[in-house]
Design an enzyme around this catalytic site. Structure first.
Site, PDB file in Angstrom:
ATOM      1  N   SER A  84      40.287  24.695   3.006  1.00 43.93           N
ATOM      2  CA  SER A  84      40.982  23.419   2.946  1.00 43.93           C
ATOM      3  C   SER A  84      41.778  23.321   1.641  1.00 43.93           C
ATOM      4  O   SER A  84      42.593  24.195   1.351  1.00 43.93           O
ATOM      5  CB  SER A  84      39.981  22.271   3.115  1.00 43.93           C
ATOM      6  OG  SER A  84      40.621  21.060   3.435  1.00 43.93           O
ATOM      7  N   HIS A 231      37.346  21.725  11.598  1.00 42.97           N
ATOM      8  CA  HIS A 231      37.889  22.095  10.296  1.00 42.97           C
ATOM      9  C   HIS A 231      36.910  22.942   9.476  1.00 42.97           C
ATOM     10  O   HIS A 231      37.323  23.801   8.704  1.00 42.97           O
ATOM     11  CB  HIS A 231      38.243  20.810   9.539  1.00 42.97           C
ATOM     12  CG  HIS A 231      38.879  21.014   8.205  1.00 42.97           C
ATOM     13  ND1 HIS A 231      39.974  21.832   8.008  1.00 42.97           N
ATOM     14  CD2 HIS A 231      38.572  20.489   6.986  1.00 42.97           C
ATOM     15  CE1 HIS A 231      40.312  21.811   6.723  1.00 42.97           C
ATOM     16  NE2 HIS A 231      39.491  21.003   6.088  1.00 42.97           N
TER      17      HIS A 231
END
Length: 250
Positions: A84, A231
Site C-alpha cells: 500500500s 487489499h
C-alpha cells in the site's frame, strides 16, 4: 533521524515498509521467511508505530528513510518490499536510486494518484486520542459512534497505547496535514529497470486504478500477479504470496 526497525534472520537485506495506519508488524508474515538467505528488516514508517512524528512527509523523504537505514546497516544495495503506502514508498526509492535496489516487490499499490482513503478514520482517532479514554470499551464505543458502526476496531485499536489512558501512537495531525502527498502520483520521466513484481488482490479497491502498461512506463521489467483477496494480499493469501515471493527472490 532513523526510523524504528527490527531485523529477522541473516542474509541479503530485504527492507519492508507497511501501509498507511499500519506498523512494522503488518508485514510479520516475512519474519520467518527465506531464513538463511535474507535478513528481513521490518520498518515503522515516519508517523507510525514507534517511529518519530514529523510534518515533513512525502514519498521522496520516505524513500530516503529507507536508504538511511540501509546506510546505517552498511548495505550498499538492498531488496525492497512494500504494501500500500509502503509500496509507493519503495517504488519511489527504486526510481530515486535504481543502482541501489537489487529487486523490487510491490503489494497492492499503483504509482498513480487516487482519491483519499481513511481520512475519516484518522479524524475520529484524533478525537479519541485527545479524549484519552481510560477503558477500551469507551474507546470502542466512541470510534464506532464517530464512524457509524463501520470502524474496523481491532485494526484501529492496534494504533493506541496498550495501557490507559488510551492515546494514539500515530502522528495523526502530521498525517492529516500530508494527505495530498500520501495520495499523489509519483513523478513521471524516471524508470527503474531492475526486476520488479506487483501482486494485487482481485477484490481490492486498487484494481480500479491499475493500468499495467502505464506502470511499465516506470518499471519496464515489471511482472504482474493476482490472488483472490482484498487489499491485504499478504494476510488474506499469505502462503500464495510467499510462494510468489520465493519464486521471485530465490
Amino acid at each position: 533521524m532513523l526510523l524504528n526497525y527490527k531485523t529477522y534472520g541473516e542474509g541479503l537485506p530485504l527492507l519492508a515498509m507497511h501501509g498507511l495506519m499500519g506498523d512494522k508488524d503488518n508485514l510479520a508474515f516475512l519474519k520467518n521467511a527465506f531464513d538463511g538467505q535474507y535478513q528481513k528488516i521490518l520498518i515503522d514508517q515516519r508517523n507510525h508505530g514507534d517511529s518519530f512524528h514529523t510534518y515533513n512527509m512525502n514519498y521522496s523523504i520516505m524513500a530516503e528513510d529507507l536508504f538511511n537505514i540501509a546506510d546505517h546497516l552498511e548495505h550498499d544495495s538492498v531488496y525492497l518490499i512494500g504494501h500500500s503506502m509502503g509500496g509507493k514508498a519503495v517504488m519511489e526509492a527504486a526510481l530515486q536510486h535504481p543502482d541501489r535496489v537489487e529487486k523490487l516487490i510491490v503489494l497492492d499499490m499503483v504509482p498513480f494518484a487516487f482519491p483519499y482513503r481513511y481520512v475519516d478514520y484518522m479524524e475520529a482517532m484524533l478525537k479519541a486520542h485527545e479524549k484519552s479514554f481510560m477503558t477500551k470499551e469507551e474507546l470502542k464505543d466512541f470510534l464506532l459512534n464517530e464512524l457509524h458502526e463501520k470502524a474496523p476496531f481491532p485494526f484501529l485499536a492496534k494504533n493506541f497505547s496498550r495501557k490507559p489512558p488510551y492515546r494514539c501512537r500515530m502522528g495523526l495531525k502530521e498525517l492529516l496535514a500530508n494527505v495530498d502527498h500520501i495520495f499523489e502520483e509519483l513523478p513521471k520521466g524516471r524508470t527503474y529497470s531492475g526486476e520488479t513484481i506487483f501482486i494485487y488482490g482481485r477484490n481490492s479497491f486498487m484494481m480500479q486504478y491499475l493500468d499495467e502498461e502505464k506502470i511499465k512506463e516506470y518499471f519496464p521489467m515489471a511482472s504482474f500477479h493476482y490472488v483472490d483477496s482484498g487489499h491485504l494480499v499478504h494476510l488474506d493469501k499469505k502462503e500464495e504470496v510467499l510462494s510468489l515471493l520465493g519464486d521471485f527472490l530465490l
